[in-house]
Design an enzyme around this catalytic site. Sequence first.
Site, PDB file in Angstrom:
ATOM      1  N   ALA A 252       5.216  -3.057  -3.532  1.00 29.18           N
ATOM      2  CA  ALA A 252       4.514  -3.833  -2.501  1.00 29.18           C
ATOM      3  C   ALA A 252       4.351  -5.315  -2.834  1.00 29.18           C
ATOM      4  O   ALA A 252       4.508  -6.175  -1.965  1.00 29.18           O
ATOM      5  CB  ALA A 252       3.154  -3.188  -2.252  1.00 29.18           C
ATOM      6  N   GLY A 253       4.037  -5.636  -4.081  1.00 29.71           N
ATOM      7  CA  GLY A 253       3.828  -7.030  -4.466  1.00 29.71           C
ATOM      8  C   GLY A 253       5.123  -7.822  -4.399  1.00 29.71           C
ATOM      9  O   GLY A 253       5.173  -8.939  -3.855  1.00 29.71           O
TER      10      GLY A 253
ATOM     11  N   ARG B  15      10.048  -2.491   6.337  1.00 31.87           N
ATOM     12  CA  ARG B  15       9.418  -1.279   5.802  1.00 31.87           C
ATOM     13  C   ARG B  15       8.007  -1.221   6.392  1.00 31.87           C
ATOM     14  O   ARG B  15       7.249  -2.185   6.268  1.00 31.87           O
ATOM     15  CB  ARG B  15       9.387  -1.291   4.260  1.00 31.87           C
ATOM     16  CG  ARG B  15      10.769  -1.139   3.648  1.00 31.87           C
ATOM     17  CD  ARG B  15      10.703  -0.810   2.167  1.00 31.87           C
ATOM     18  NE  ARG B  15      10.455   0.595   1.927  1.00 31.87           N
ATOM     19  CZ  ARG B  15      10.216   1.102   0.702  1.00 31.87           C
ATOM     20  NH1 ARG B  15      10.162   0.306  -0.342  1.00 31.87           N
ATOM     21  NH2 ARG B  15      10.010   2.395   0.542  1.00 31.87           N
TER      22      ARG B  15
ATOM     23  N   CYS C 223       5.222   6.561 -10.004  1.00 32.60           N
ATOM     24  CA  CYS C 223       6.049   5.524  -9.365  1.00 32.60           C
ATOM     25  C   CYS C 223       6.190   4.308 -10.282  1.00 32.60           C
ATOM     26  O   CYS C 223       6.015   4.420 -11.514  1.00 32.60           O
ATOM     27  CB  CYS C 223       5.533   5.122  -8.002  1.00 32.60           C
ATOM     28  SG  CYS C 223       6.805   4.261  -7.022  1.00 32.60           S
TER      29      CYS C 223
ATOM     30  N   ASP D 122       0.302   0.684  -1.889  1.00 33.43           N
ATOM     31  CA  ASP D 122       1.021  -0.028  -0.824  1.00 33.43           C
ATOM     32  C   ASP D 122       0.060  -0.485   0.254  1.00 33.43           C
ATOM     33  O   ASP D 122       0.322  -1.455   0.956  1.00 33.43           O
ATOM     34  CB  ASP D 122       2.100   0.876  -0.226  1.00 33.43           C
ATOM     35  CG  ASP D 122       3.270   0.968  -1.177  1.00 33.43           C
ATOM     36  OD1 ASP D 122       3.242   1.847  -2.060  1.00 33.43           O
ATOM     37  OD2 ASP D 122       4.175   0.116  -1.075  1.00 33.43           O
TER      38      ASP D 122
ATOM     39  N   LYS E  84       3.092   5.753  -3.239  1.00 32.63           N
ATOM     40  CA  LYS E  84       4.300   6.581  -3.320  1.00 32.63           C
ATOM     41  C   LYS E  84       3.985   8.061  -3.132  1.00 32.63           C
ATOM     42  O   LYS E  84       3.007   8.567  -3.668  1.00 32.63           O
ATOM     43  CB  LYS E  84       4.951   6.346  -4.693  1.00 32.63           C
ATOM     44  CG  LYS E  84       6.222   7.111  -4.973  1.00 32.63           C
ATOM     45  CD  LYS E  84       7.276   6.988  -3.908  1.00 32.63           C
ATOM     46  CE  LYS E  84       7.653   5.565  -3.576  1.00 32.63           C
ATOM     47  NZ  LYS E  84       8.470   5.456  -2.335  1.00 32.63           N
TER      48      LYS E  84
ATOM     49  N   LYS F 208      -3.338  -6.140  -0.333  1.00 28.13           N
ATOM     50  CA  LYS F 208      -2.826  -4.800  -0.002  1.00 28.13           C
ATOM     51  C   LYS F 208      -3.848  -4.022   0.838  1.00 28.13           C
ATOM     52  O   LYS F 208      -3.605  -2.890   1.223  1.00 28.13           O
ATOM     53  CB  LYS F 208      -2.465  -4.047  -1.270  1.00 28.13           C
ATOM     54  CG  LYS F 208      -1.246  -4.665  -1.937  1.00 28.13           C
ATOM     55  CD  LYS F 208      -0.901  -4.015  -3.225  1.00 28.13           C
ATOM     56  CE  LYS F 208       0.277  -4.734  -3.872  1.00 28.13           C
ATOM     57  NZ  LYS F 208       0.443  -4.347  -5.268  1.00 28.13           N
TER      58      LYS F 208
HETATM   59  C1  RUB Z   1       6.539   1.599  -4.611  1.00 29.13           C
HETATM   60  C2  RUB Z   1       5.141   2.089  -4.785  1.00 29.13           C
HETATM   61  C3  RUB Z   1       4.248   1.292  -5.697  1.00 29.13           C
HETATM   62  C4  RUB Z   1       3.433   0.306  -4.854  1.00 29.13           C
HETATM   63  C5  RUB Z   1       2.675  -0.689  -5.712  1.00 29.13           C
HETATM   64  O1  RUB Z   1       7.229   2.277  -3.606  1.00 29.13           O
HETATM   65  O2  RUB Z   1       4.701   3.035  -4.163  1.00 29.13           O
HETATM   66  O3  RUB Z   1       3.364   2.136  -6.371  1.00 29.13           O
HETATM   67  O4  RUB Z   1       4.300  -0.422  -3.988  1.00 29.13           O
HETATM   68  O5  RUB Z   1       3.606  -1.459  -6.443  1.00 29.13           O
HETATM   69  P1  RUB Z   1       8.752   1.852  -3.276  1.00 29.13           P
HETATM   70  P2  RUB Z   1       3.238  -2.927  -7.016  1.00 29.13           P
HETATM   71  O6  RUB Z   1       9.521   2.006  -4.541  1.00 29.13           O
HETATM   72  O7  RUB Z   1       9.161   2.817  -2.197  1.00 29.13           O
HETATM   73  O8  RUB Z   1       8.707   0.422  -2.781  1.00 29.13           O
HETATM   74  O9  RUB Z   1       2.033  -2.737  -7.850  1.00 29.13           O
HETATM   75  O10 RUB Z   1       4.441  -3.320  -7.801  1.00 29.13           O
HETATM   76  O11 RUB Z   1       2.982  -3.814  -5.829  1.00 29.13           O
END
Ligand code: RUB
Length: 320
Positions: A18-19, A59, A125, A194, A205, A230
């Site tokens: 997400a980030g 997405r 994840c 997310d 995830k 988020k």
């Molecule tokens: C990624 C996922 C991550 C979050 C948070 O899913 O579920 O846990 O996006 O990630 P996908 P972050 O692989 O389907 O994008 O902390 O890096 O924002």
Amino acid sequence: MSVTDTAEKIKSMEVRGAGRIARAAAEALRDHAASVRSSDVAAFRQEMERAAATLVATRPTAVSLPNAVHIVMAGLEHASTTEEAREGLIHRAARFIQSSQHAVEKISGFGARHIRDGDTILTHCNSEVALGCIIEAHRSGKKIEVFATEVRPRNQGLITIRTLNDAGIKTNFIVDSAVRSYIHDVDLVIVGADAVTVNGAVVNKIGTSQVAHTAAEARVSVLVAAETYKFAPQTIMGDLIRIEEREANEVLADEIARTLPNVTVRNPAFDVTPAEYIDLIVTEQGAIPPQMAYIIIREYLGWGIEEFHESIGIGANHDE
Ligand code: RUB
């Protein structure tokens, strides 16, 4: 990178998490703003809105994406010249990217304090911020061990174990269905998000809710690491977060699926963990119980009761 290329990379998950998705969208809008030639401010605005819509459509679940686009596009309608609009947008994009990176650092520091010397942590994840907390705890000299899940069907767990391995952290790699078998060896679960809804539910995830449920049963704490962008303002109005369902062939090869006409593959990419399975959400503003999600949406995303009243036509009674 162009808007089309960025959108394609987000859709195909070459850019994922997400980030990173949020920062990639901000970068694409910044680069697009720099390249649009029109001197007519209305045409410029229209072109930027088209680009923003293309990015947001890639997405549907990660709220970081529309929130980042909203932040970068904010105020575009007040610019009276193209140059003013362009400069404002480029400035907001740069500020968003910088504050997003800064948030990862802050959350890593805050989250690491919840990890004790000798702890075993389970993560699911591949989350930049969740891993940030784990790596920061390791860097600060705590002796820790990690269980990382495989994360079917896209195997994001492989990225996670590479990062942990490179950081020199002792890691156990398990299939998703082995979580309950090992949960009594685990002191703390840390995952990313997310989206966080107004009632403190965390969308992450697929499989995260099973992990959290298993942890709750075993009385293991669950910590969610999530930047404030988020959190999902639209959930104040009752809108639900759409869970992306991806292609069947991520789960079952087409040639096998063709031989099984009575079988339908279901492939949701995310699930919802209710607030009662979550102990803390660590944001860059500090850790909160999930039930305080509304405060974050109101204070840090500028959304709250006034916008709600405006949207339902009661009329707002405020000065701005
Ligand atoms: C990624 C996922 C991550 C979050 C948070 O899913 O579920 O846990 O996006 O990630 P996908 P972050 O692989 O389907 O994008 O902390 O890096 O924002």
